[in-house]
Design a protein around this motif. Structure first.
Motif, PDB file in Angstrom:
ATOM      1  N   ILE A 151     131.049  70.691  32.793  1.00 39.22           N
ATOM      2  CA  ILE A 151     131.870  71.906  32.936  1.00 39.22           C
ATOM      3  C   ILE A 151     131.021  73.017  33.570  1.00 39.22           C
ATOM      4  O   ILE A 151     131.476  73.731  34.462  1.00 39.22           O
ATOM      5  N   ALA A 152     129.775  73.136  33.116  1.00 34.31           N
ATOM      6  CA  ALA A 152     128.861  74.132  33.685  1.00 34.31           C
ATOM      7  C   ALA A 152     128.426  73.726  35.092  1.00 34.31           C
ATOM      8  O   ALA A 152     128.401  74.549  36.010  1.00 34.31           O
ATOM      9  N   ALA A 153     128.093  72.446  35.260  1.00 37.63           N
ATOM     10  CA  ALA A 153     127.640  71.974  36.574  1.00 37.63           C
ATOM     11  C   ALA A 153     128.711  72.184  37.640  1.00 37.63           C
ATOM     12  O   ALA A 153     128.402  72.449  38.804  1.00 37.63           O
ATOM     13  N   ILE A 197     136.915  77.840  39.772  1.00 40.69           N
ATOM     14  CA  ILE A 197     137.975  77.571  38.795  1.00 40.69           C
ATOM     15  C   ILE A 197     138.566  76.175  39.032  1.00 40.69           C
ATOM     16  O   ILE A 197     138.729  75.384  38.103  1.00 40.69           O
ATOM     17  N   ALA A 198     138.818  75.860  40.306  1.00 38.72           N
ATOM     18  CA  ALA A 198     139.384  74.543  40.631  1.00 38.72           C
ATOM     19  C   ALA A 198     138.418  73.415  40.255  1.00 38.72           C
ATOM     20  O   ALA A 198     138.837  72.364  39.750  1.00 38.72           O
ATOM     21  N   GLU A 199     137.135  73.637  40.490  1.00 43.47           N
ATOM     22  CA  GLU A 199     136.136  72.595  40.188  1.00 43.47           C
ATOM     23  C   GLU A 199     136.041  72.368  38.674  1.00 43.47           C
ATOM     24  O   GLU A 199     135.906  71.226  38.219  1.00 43.47           O
ATOM     25  N   VAL A 200     136.121  73.437  37.894  1.00 44.53           N
ATOM     26  CA  VAL A 200     136.085  73.300  36.429  1.00 44.53           C
ATOM     27  C   VAL A 200     137.348  72.583  35.942  1.00 44.53           C
ATOM     28  O   VAL A 200     137.274  71.674  35.105  1.00 44.53           O
ATOM     29  N   VAL A 201     138.494  72.967  36.497  1.00 43.91           N
ATOM     30  CA  VAL A 201     139.757  72.320  36.106  1.00 43.91           C
ATOM     31  C   VAL A 201     139.698  70.826  36.438  1.00 43.91           C
ATOM     32  O   VAL A 201     140.099  69.976  35.628  1.00 43.91           O
TER      33      VAL A 201
END
Ligand SMILES: *Cc1c(COP(=O)(O)O)cnc(C)c1O
Length: 391
Positions: free
Chosen positions: A248-250, A19-23
Motif C-alpha cells: 500500500i505504501a510502495a 490514489i489509483a495505484e493504492v486502489v
C-alpha cells in the motif's frame, strides 16, 4: 490560498495517480510486502543509477538500524555523527548498544565539519563507522569524509533522509559510499506516508538487510510464495526485525518517484525565489557550498542575525504564525536533548557551532503544493517582520 487561510509548514502532494495505484493494490488482494514494493525498489535503484540496489523498509529509522546492523556495529562500538540532526540518526546507534560520537558542524551548511570529525575520530578507540547527514538536502563534503573514512578504515553510512534526489560532484547520493538510507516520511521530498530505502552496491550487506528486515527469515514473504520452494517452508537465521514496507505504501512510492523531477524543479525554484527576495535583510539565506551539486531542498533554513534584531527566534516564528505562515526549526541539536545530554554528559557549548546555528534557525515552508502566491506571502511576512524589528 487567500490571506486569511493558514499556510502550513509542510504538505504532501498526492495526486490521482497515487490514489489509483493504492486502489489497485487494495483490489489486488496483496497489500503487504509484494510485487509493488519490489517494483518500487527496482525503480528507485534505477533512479539513483550507478549499479546500486535498493531495499525498502517501513521508515528511514528502520533502514538506518538495518544498515548499521549489517555493517556489524555492536555493543561498545562507536559511530561518528552530527549533533545537528533529528534524533533518529543517533538513536539507531543506541539500538545496537553502540555509542554515537558527536562532532561539530560547518556553520555555512550545518553539515558535519570534516575537521571537527577528524579531531573527534582521533579521540575514539572503537570507532566503527561514519554517519554523516545531508542537512536540508545539501550533500556533505563527501571527499573529505571519504578520505577520513579511508584513513580510519571504517565504512560510511549516509543518512540521506533529506537528500533525494541530490548529487555530490556529479555523482548521485546513494552511490557515494558503502550504504545510504533515504526517507519517505510524509514531509520528505517524495513520500509513502511512512517508509525508507536502503541503497548500496554491496550485495552481501543488502542480503543481511533483507533478512533482518523480516524476522531474520532468509527470503521475504513474496519470494516465498512465488519461488519453486514449498510455500510453507522458511528458515530463521537471526532474531530479525519487522521493518518491511507494505505494498500500500510502495504504491504511493511508485507514483511519487515518477514526479520526483518535477518536485525537485519546483523546490529549486522556490528556494531561488526566497534567496533573491530575502537578500539584504537582517538574516542569512542558505549557503550553497557547491553550486554544481543538486541540492534537493527538503528544507529552506534561514539564520536570523539576532544581533541586528530586537526579537528572538521564538518571537519571529510566532509573528510568522500571526501572518498565517507556518514555520519550524531544524534542528534542536541532540546535545541539548535530555537523553543525549545526560547520557554523554554534554554541555550546550560542547558543540558551539551547532548551538549557534540552532538559535538562529527558522525553516520556511518549501513544498511543491505552494503556489507562487504562497511563496510571495512567505516573503512578505519575513520582510515585514525583519524590517519592523530591525535594530
Ligand atoms: C526524517 C528523518 C529521519 C527519519 O526518517 P523516518 O522515515 O521518519 O524514520 C532520519 N534522519 C533525518 C535527518 C530525518 O530528517
Amino acid at each position: 490560498m487567500n490571506s486569511r487561510t493558514y499556510l502550513p509548514f509542510a504538505l504532501p502532494e498526492i495526486g490521482e495517480e497515487e490514489i489509483a495505484e493504492v486502489v489497485d493494490t487494495l483490489r489486488s488482494g496483496w497489500i503487504t510486502t509484494g510485487p509493488k514494493s519490489k517494483r518500487f525498489e527496482e525503480n528507485f535503484a534505477a533512479a539513483i543509477g550507478g549499479g546500486v540496489e535498493a531495499v525498502s523498509c517501513n521508515s528511514a529509522t528502520a533502514g538506518l538500524h538495518l544498515a548499521l546492523e549489517a555493517l556489524g556495529i555492536g555493543a561498545g562500538d562507536q559511530v561518528l555523527t552530527t549533533p545537528y540532526t533529528f534524533t533518529a540518526s543517533a538513536e539507531v546507534i543506541r539500538y545496537l548498544g553502540a555509542d554515537p560520537v558527536f562532532a561539530d558542524i560547518d556553520p555555512r551548511t550545518f553539515n558535519l565539519d570534516p575537521t571537527a570529525a577528524t579531531a573527534a575520530a582521533g579521540r575514539c578507540e572503537r570507532l566503527k563507522a561514519l554517519l554523516p547527514v545531508h542537512i536540508a538536502g545539501q550533500c556533505c563534503d563527501m571527499d573529505a569524509l571519504g578520505t577520513l573514512a579511508g584513513k580510519l578504515r571504517v565504512p560510511v553510512l549516509e543518512d540521506a533522509a533529506h537528500a533525494f534526489p541530490a548529487t555530490f560532484a556529479g555523482r548521485p547520493v546513494g552511490t557515494l559510499s558503502e550504504v545510504t538510507v533515504f526517507s519517505f516520511y510524509a514531509t520528505k521530498t517524495i513520500t509513502t506516508g511512512e517508509g525508507g530505502m536502503v541503497v548500496s552496491r554491496d550485495e552481501r550487506l543488502l542480503r543481511r538487510v533483507r533478512t533482518m528486515r523480516l524476522h531474520g527469515i532468509d527470503r521475504d514473504v513474496f519470494d516465498r510464495y512465488v519461488s519453486a520452494a514449498p510455500q510453507w517452508y522458511y528458515e530463521v537465521v537471526a532474531p530479525g526485525f519487522k521493518y518491511n514496507m507494505p505494498d500500500i505504501a510502495a504504491a504511493l512510492g511508485i507514483q511519487q518517484l515518477k514526479k520526483a523531477r518535477r518536485f525537485l524543479e519546483r523546490r529549486i525554484a522556490i528556494a531561488r525565489t526566497y534567496s533573491e527576495a530575502l537578500a539584504g535583510l537582517p538574516l542569512r539565506t542558505p549557503v550553497v557550498a557547491r553550486p554544481a551539486d543538486v541540492h534537493s531542498w527538503h528544507l529552506y533554513i534561514i539564520q536570523l542575525e539576532l544581533e541586528s534584531l530586537t526579537i528572538d527566534r521564538a518571537r519571529f516564528i510566532e509573528l510568522m504564525a500571526e501572518q498565517g505562515v507556518g514555520c519550524s526549526v531544524h534542528f534542536i541539536p541532540l546535545h541539548l536533548q535530555p537523553y543525549w545530554r545526560d547520557r554523554y554528559n554534554l554541555k550546550p557549548d560542547s558543540f558551539p557551532v551547532a548551538l549557534d546555528a540552532y538559535q538562529r534557525a527558522v525553516s520556511l515552508p518549501i513544498y511543491t503544493r505552494m503556489t507562487d502566491v504562497d511563496v510571495e506571502r512567505v516573503i512578505r511576512a519575513v520582510r515585514s517582520i525583519a524590517t519592523r524589528f530591525a535594530r
